[in-house]
Design a protein around this motif. Sequence first.
Motif, PDB file in Angstrom:
ATOM      1  N   UNK A 282       0.820  -1.206   0.000  1.00 35.10           N
ATOM      2  CA  UNK A 282       0.000   0.000   0.000  1.00 35.10           C
ATOM      3  C   UNK A 282       0.860   1.264   0.000  1.00 35.10           C
ATOM      4  N   UNK A 283       2.165   1.094   0.204  1.00 32.77           N
ATOM      5  CA  UNK A 283       3.098   2.230   0.195  1.00 32.77           C
ATOM      6  C   UNK A 283       3.404   2.594  -1.256  1.00 32.77           C
ATOM      7  N   UNK A 284       2.595   3.433  -1.814  1.00 29.97           N
ATOM      8  CA  UNK A 284       2.675   3.745  -3.243  1.00 29.97           C
ATOM      9  C   UNK A 284       3.983   4.434  -3.625  1.00 29.97           C
ATOM     10  N   UNK A 285       4.561   5.173  -2.683  1.00 25.26           N
ATOM     11  CA  UNK A 285       5.804   5.868  -3.018  1.00 25.26           C
ATOM     12  C   UNK A 285       6.967   4.903  -3.226  1.00 25.26           C
ATOM     13  N   UNK A 286       6.913   3.725  -2.597  1.00 21.03           N
ATOM     14  CA  UNK A 286       7.984   2.731  -2.748  1.00 21.03           C
ATOM     15  C   UNK A 286       7.811   1.882  -3.998  1.00 21.03           C
ATOM     16  N   UNK A 287       6.568   1.735  -4.468  1.00 23.31           N
ATOM     17  CA  UNK A 287       6.302   0.816  -5.580  1.00 23.31           C
ATOM     18  C   UNK A 287       5.704   1.543  -6.778  1.00 23.31           C
ATOM     19  N   UNK A 288       6.042   2.791  -6.909  1.00 23.05           N
ATOM     20  CA  UNK A 288       5.544   3.566  -8.037  1.00 23.05           C
ATOM     21  C   UNK A 288       6.146   3.021  -9.341  1.00 23.05           C
ATOM     22  N   UNK A 289       5.309   2.799 -10.318  1.00 20.76           N
ATOM     23  CA  UNK A 289       5.771   2.280 -11.599  1.00 20.76           C
ATOM     24  C   UNK A 289       5.685   0.771 -11.709  1.00 20.76           C
ATOM     25  N   UNK A 290       5.349   0.085 -10.614  1.00 25.81           N
ATOM     26  CA  UNK A 290       5.226  -1.376 -10.632  1.00 25.81           C
ATOM     27  C   UNK A 290       3.753  -1.777 -10.689  1.00 25.81           C
ATOM     28  N   UNK A 291       3.497  -2.924 -11.274  1.00 25.64           N
ATOM     29  CA  UNK A 291       2.143  -3.468 -11.320  1.00 25.64           C
ATOM     30  C   UNK A 291       1.871  -4.261 -10.045  1.00 25.64           C
ATOM     31  N   UNK A 292       1.114  -3.663  -9.147  1.00 21.89           N
ATOM     32  CA  UNK A 292       0.768  -4.347  -7.905  1.00 21.89           C
ATOM     33  C   UNK A 292      -0.483  -5.189  -8.147  1.00 21.89           C
ATOM     34  N   UNK A 293      -0.452  -6.480  -7.831  1.00 17.88           N
ATOM     35  CA  UNK A 293      -1.633  -7.334  -8.050  1.00 17.88           C
ATOM     36  C   UNK A 293      -2.866  -6.793  -7.326  1.00 17.88           C
ATOM     37  N   UNK A 294      -4.009  -7.002  -7.932  1.00 13.42           N
ATOM     38  CA  UNK A 294      -5.269  -6.580  -7.331  1.00 13.42           C
ATOM     39  C   UNK A 294      -5.683  -7.552  -6.239  1.00 13.42           C
ATOM     40  N   UNK A 295      -6.740  -7.186  -5.526  1.00 11.98           N
ATOM     41  CA  UNK A 295      -7.236  -8.056  -4.452  1.00 11.98           C
ATOM     42  C   UNK A 295      -7.650  -9.421  -4.999  1.00 11.98           C
ATOM     43  N   UNK A 296      -8.292  -9.439  -6.149  1.00 12.63           N
ATOM     44  CA  UNK A 296      -8.706 -10.704  -6.761  1.00 12.63           C
ATOM     45  C   UNK A 296      -7.493 -11.545  -7.161  1.00 12.63           C
ATOM     46  N   UNK A 297      -6.456 -10.894  -7.660  1.00 14.72           N
ATOM     47  CA  UNK A 297      -5.244 -11.625  -8.045  1.00 14.72           C
ATOM     48  C   UNK A 297      -4.533 -12.192  -6.823  1.00 14.72           C
ATOM     49  N   UNK A 298      -4.533 -11.453  -5.714  1.00 17.39           N
ATOM     50  CA  UNK A 298      -3.922 -11.992  -4.487  1.00 17.39           C
ATOM     51  C   UNK A 298      -4.678 -13.228  -4.002  1.00 17.39           C
TER      52      UNK A 298
END
Length: 501
Positions: A282-298
């Motif tokens: 949820x720390x968007x500043x650390x993972x900016x530019x990356x594709x974070x899986x959605x809740x359904x994908x998790x």
Amino acid sequence: MAKRFRARENTIEKFAKDFGDSFSDDDNDDKRPVFNEKKAYRAIAMFMCTAEEVSPLTVEDHYFKKMIKALNPKFYVFFGTLECTCLDIYKEQKAKVQQILKNLDRWVSCSIDLVRHDTYNVIEYNYELPEGQTVFDYMCLTVHFIDDNWNSKHWVLYYGSFYDTPADSPDKVALKCLSEMEIVNKISTLTLADGLDDDVLVDTVRDRVQEKKKLQLNGKLFHLRCCADTFRLMVEHAFGKIENIISDIRLIVFRGKSLPLWHIPLRNLQHAIELESEGEFLKKDLYEGYNIPSTKEWEKVRGVCKLVGSIYNAAEVLFETKSLTASLYLHNLHELRASLKRESTNSYRFVSDMARNMLKKFENYWEDMFLVLAVATVMDPRCKMRYIEFSSLKYEGSDANSKINLVLGAINSLYDDYVAFNLEPGNLSNESSSSDSDLEEDLPSDIVERRHSPNFGFNCLDEYNEGEKIYHLCRTKLNHYQNIPKFGNVESIFVRKLSRE
């Protein structure tokens, strides 16, 4: 790892000794050493044939030439001569193996593996590849038997590419090799890897064997399957369903090349799930530019990890236990099968569909292997037929009686064959050799301790007692004792109890 290093050191030491023996003072009055070129070639050939990951083309390497020149400035290694020497050694060793197998007075087991080499990511080649071809398949035929000292032996009889002789099918290659070794009449079982034409190959070899002798249970125990190969297929299917999600997670959690060891991505995915539950992504500043899986994908990742985790738990017991028994196999595979059946009715359709696909692959293995494992389990004095009755009632439900009758019929048939064969008592050697594996050197102490526990993966006494309470398998006290699994001190407790009564 340490074992591999020691083996490599022993190979190098042997090469040094053999090459040193090429200097001889025989037939030389002044006692100065005379170089024997034939012995030198043989020493190098033995090194090339026995050392791991050493290609014969090493002789063309600049530093190898410098080493030989330092040993003898007048000696030059020609690749063609070395190739002939390697072939001579192969023929000598093949003749020895043929003689040993010919004189063998017992049954053997054979396995045929499909070894695949993917050259897609390989940068340098010493040979030209066919246009567009990056994957090469090799067939490996191995014979397994027990020698006179009761040591388990595994000898590779054939190893070759499917593309070398495209006119010869695998069954023809296998039969030719087995006939040359004169062991067709000694084969009891054949294990095949996935990717080979099971029906054609098995039927061809089985028919040839039955021309020479009668197989046990009319060949029902002849075709065996590889448990590790079955697990691999199940895991590959599961990971394939979330391949894109794994690629995204690899970038944010475990960067690096994907390894062909499925327990590693499983561990990494489990770690990613822990981080996700803690809100790490949820720390968007650390993972900016990356594709974070959605809740359904998790949720899909969790479902895959649960299924693959159950396979890993079974695999760890079956492949890491030092004193492995058929009862251990039967118990853990029963548990895995039951777990897959439960998940096949999962309310989450993604998980249930995947579990059904895994179960289908597992049933292909189970259909050929249940009777083999069950018969061997009956021979275990801790289990006998009593455990088969219990496990069938617990896991098979309405099919329990048919499974019990199937195993009991097989036992009776094997005993009848044993009596008819009229075995003569022989002199059996009690000598055996074993060495502790040092593969556990880098493992955490708690894992090593757990795997060394006598109850690791299987506690038949607890299983039996639980079954007694649930299914009320009532018999007289004497019959109850005669059929109960035997467990060391537990057995003496029952003896004392019966004596008092």
